[in-house]
Write a protein that holds these residues in place. Structure first.
Motif, PDB file in Angstrom:
ATOM      1  N   PHE A   3      51.029 -54.277  41.350  1.00 25.51           N
ATOM      2  CA  PHE A   3      51.997 -54.527  39.911  1.00 25.51           C
ATOM      3  C   PHE A   3      52.034 -53.273  39.268  1.00 25.51           C
ATOM      4  CE2 PHE A   3      49.976 -58.899  40.536  1.00 25.51           C
ATOM      5  CZ  PHE A   3      50.799 -59.578  41.006  1.00 25.51           C
ATOM      6  N   GLY A   4      50.987 -52.439  39.111  1.00 23.98           N
ATOM      7  CA  GLY A   4      50.995 -51.351  38.459  1.00 23.98           C
ATOM      8  C   GLY A   4      52.090 -50.272  38.805  1.00 23.98           C
ATOM      9  N   THR A   5      52.309 -49.902  40.095  1.00 24.95           N
ATOM     10  CA  THR A   5      53.267 -49.245  40.401  1.00 24.95           C
ATOM     11  C   THR A   5      54.871 -49.779  40.080  1.00 24.95           C
ATOM     12  OG1 THR A   5      52.022 -48.852  42.372  1.00 24.95           O
ATOM     13  CG2 THR A   5      54.375 -48.359  42.755  1.00 24.95           C
ATOM     14  N   LEU A   6      54.996 -51.234  40.437  1.00 21.08           N
ATOM     15  CA  LEU A   6      56.242 -51.987  40.062  1.00 21.08           C
ATOM     16  C   LEU A   6      56.474 -51.691  38.661  1.00 21.08           C
ATOM     17  CD1 LEU A   6      56.191 -55.115  42.206  1.00 21.08           C
ATOM     18  CD2 LEU A   6      57.602 -53.070  42.426  1.00 21.08           C
ATOM     19  N   GLU A   7      55.303 -51.957  37.653  1.00 19.26           N
ATOM     20  CA  GLU A   7      55.796 -51.679  36.294  1.00 19.26           C
ATOM     21  C   GLU A   7      56.103 -50.182  35.860  1.00 19.26           C
ATOM     22  OE1 GLU A   7      54.748 -50.693  32.180  1.00 19.26           O
ATOM     23  OE2 GLU A   7      53.462 -50.100  33.718  1.00 19.26           O
ATOM     24  N   GLU A   8      55.512 -49.213  36.622  1.00 18.31           N
ATOM     25  CA  GLU A   8      55.908 -47.625  36.344  1.00 18.31           C
ATOM     26  C   GLU A   8      57.285 -47.644  36.729  1.00 18.31           C
ATOM     27  OE1 GLU A   8      51.331 -46.034  36.928  1.00 18.31           O
ATOM     28  OE2 GLU A   8      52.548 -46.690  38.601  1.00 18.31           O
ATOM     29  N   PHE A   9      57.619 -48.139  38.158  1.00 18.39           N
ATOM     30  CA  PHE A   9      58.935 -47.976  38.334  1.00 18.39           C
ATOM     31  C   PHE A   9      59.856 -48.601  37.629  1.00 18.39           C
ATOM     32  CE2 PHE A   9      62.368 -50.333  40.639  1.00 18.39           C
ATOM     33  CZ  PHE A   9      63.286 -49.241  41.034  1.00 18.39           C
ATOM     34  N   PHE A  10      59.611 -49.838  37.209  1.00 28.96           N
ATOM     35  CA  PHE A  10      60.878 -50.450  36.196  1.00 28.96           C
ATOM     36  C   PHE A  10      60.643 -49.842  34.890  1.00 28.96           C
ATOM     37  CE2 PHE A  10      60.493 -54.235  39.359  1.00 28.96           C
ATOM     38  CZ  PHE A  10      61.885 -54.051  39.525  1.00 28.96           C
ATOM     39  N   GLU A  11      59.768 -49.358  34.298  1.00 28.36           N
ATOM     40  CA  GLU A  11      59.821 -48.791  33.096  1.00 28.36           C
ATOM     41  C   GLU A  11      60.598 -47.455  33.168  1.00 28.36           C
ATOM     42  OE1 GLU A  11      57.739 -47.938  29.060  1.00 28.36           O
ATOM     43  OE2 GLU A  11      56.729 -49.012  30.647  1.00 28.36           O
ATOM     44  N   MET A  12      60.477 -46.805  34.407  1.00 29.47           N
ATOM     45  CA  MET A  12      61.118 -45.426  34.368  1.00 29.47           C
ATOM     46  C   MET A  12      62.765 -45.885  34.928  1.00 29.47           C
ATOM     47  SD  MET A  12      59.227 -42.794  34.069  1.00 29.47           S
ATOM     48  CE  MET A  12      58.059 -43.635  33.056  1.00 29.47           C
ATOM     49  N   ILE A  13      62.917 -46.907  35.367  1.00 30.83           N
ATOM     50  CA  ILE A  13      64.311 -47.194  35.563  1.00 30.83           C
ATOM     51  C   ILE A  13      65.007 -47.593  34.216  1.00 30.83           C
ATOM     52  CG2 ILE A  13      64.122 -49.380  36.434  1.00 30.83           C
ATOM     53  CD1 ILE A  13      66.809 -46.794  37.761  1.00 30.83           C
ATOM     54  N   THR A  14      64.283 -48.369  33.419  1.00 30.55           N
ATOM     55  CA  THR A  14      64.850 -48.856  32.049  1.00 30.55           C
ATOM     56  C   THR A  14      65.030 -47.738  31.444  1.00 30.55           C
ATOM     57  OG1 THR A  14      63.585 -50.822  32.651  1.00 30.55           O
ATOM     58  CG2 THR A  14      64.120 -50.418  30.239  1.00 30.55           C
ATOM     59  N   TRP A  15      63.838 -46.702  31.466  1.00 35.61           N
ATOM     60  CA  TRP A  15      64.369 -45.643  30.468  1.00 35.61           C
ATOM     61  C   TRP A  15      65.638 -44.788  30.668  1.00 35.61           C
ATOM     62  CZ3 TRP A  15      58.791 -43.165  29.867  1.00 35.61           C
ATOM     63  CH2 TRP A  15      57.946 -43.743  29.096  1.00 35.61           C
ATOM     64  N   SER A  16      65.719 -44.966  32.135  1.00 37.14           N
ATOM     65  CA  SER A  16      67.093 -44.195  32.730  1.00 37.14           C
ATOM     66  C   SER A  16      68.188 -44.776  32.102  1.00 37.14           C
ATOM     67  CB  SER A  16      66.931 -43.971  34.114  1.00 37.14           C
ATOM     68  OG  SER A  16      67.771 -43.198  34.437  1.00 37.14           O
ATOM     69  N   THR A  17      68.286 -46.182  32.371  1.00 39.47           N
ATOM     70  CA  THR A  17      69.600 -46.889  31.948  1.00 39.47           C
ATOM     71  C   THR A  17      69.692 -46.878  30.485  1.00 39.47           C
ATOM     72  OG1 THR A  17      68.375 -49.025  31.576  1.00 39.47           O
ATOM     73  CG2 THR A  17      69.174 -48.458  34.091  1.00 39.47           C
ATOM     74  N   LEU A  18      68.611 -46.731  29.394  1.00 35.01           N
ATOM     75  CA  LEU A  18      68.628 -46.322  28.172  1.00 35.01           C
ATOM     76  C   LEU A  18      69.264 -45.050  27.645  1.00 35.01           C
ATOM     77  CD1 LEU A  18      65.755 -48.648  27.075  1.00 35.01           C
ATOM     78  CD2 LEU A  18      68.231 -49.218  27.006  1.00 35.01           C
ATOM     79  N   GLY A  19      69.242 -44.170  28.645  1.00 31.76           N
ATOM     80  CA  GLY A  19      69.520 -42.845  28.212  1.00 31.76           C
ATOM     81  C   GLY A  19      68.363 -41.887  27.787  1.00 31.76           C
TER      82      GLY A  19
END
Length: 176
Positions: A108-124
């Motif tokens: 879960f932690g790895t997935l959370e980290e991945f999704f946070e990084m991709i979210t930050w990317s999509t938000l610029g």
């Protein structure tokens, strides 16, 4: 790339291939003179990727919240071990230290980290390449689900294209 954060599990998983590939990622980064930033633990895939890099003379920076110092068992052989107060500070610090992101198998932690990084990317908030090393097809179903999010109109196709995927670390680094 001068430094990459690797997000991965604090356990080894059910197959030796996960540990073997994590060690290979660490060795490959060190050979390419890419500094490894990771979660700071000696356990599981986190420890394996760090040990792989250290065995090749690489620079390894761990970032660990104080409360996980004993639970995940801090790696004492790192180039640098940075302590922070919270999990969010951990991700923020790792993001500040890296110029690219690699995701290995994890929980879960790895997935959370991945999704946070991709979210930050999509938000610029960053423009760092994000790669998934899909060891033994570990992320196949997740990638299908992410494609479903695109098909159902919750994620734009352009954001899906931000995620680089490979089964091989050398190929993944080339894509990044």
């Amino acid at each position: 790339m001068k430094s990459t954060v690797v997000f991965c599990g604090a356990s080894f998983g059910s197959s030796e291939i996960f540990k073997t590939q994590a060690e290979l990622v660490g060795r490959t980064l060190a050979k390419k003179d890419i500094q490894l930033i990771y979660g700071g633990a000696v356990t599981g895939l986190m420890g394996a990727v760090a040990n792989g890099a250290l065995q090749e003379g690489g620079t390894v920076v761990g970032v660990l919240p104080y409360f996980l110092k004993t639970r995940e068992i801090a790696h004492e052989g790192l180039t640098e071990l940075v302590f922070v107060d919270t999990m969010h500070e951990r991700k923020t610090k790792m993001n500040d230290l890296c110029d690219s992101i690699i995701v290995l198998p994890g929980g879960f932690g790895t997935l959370e980290e991945f999704f946070e990084m991709i979210t930050w990317s999509t938000l610029g908030l960053h423009k760092k390449p994000i790669g998934i090393l899909n060891v033994d097809g570990f992320y196949d179903e997740l990638l299908l689900f992410i494609n479903k999010m695109v098909q159902k109109g919750f994620v734009q196709q352009v954001y899906l294209e931000l995620v680089l995927i490979s089964y091989n670390i050398e190929e993944l680094l080339d894509k990044m």
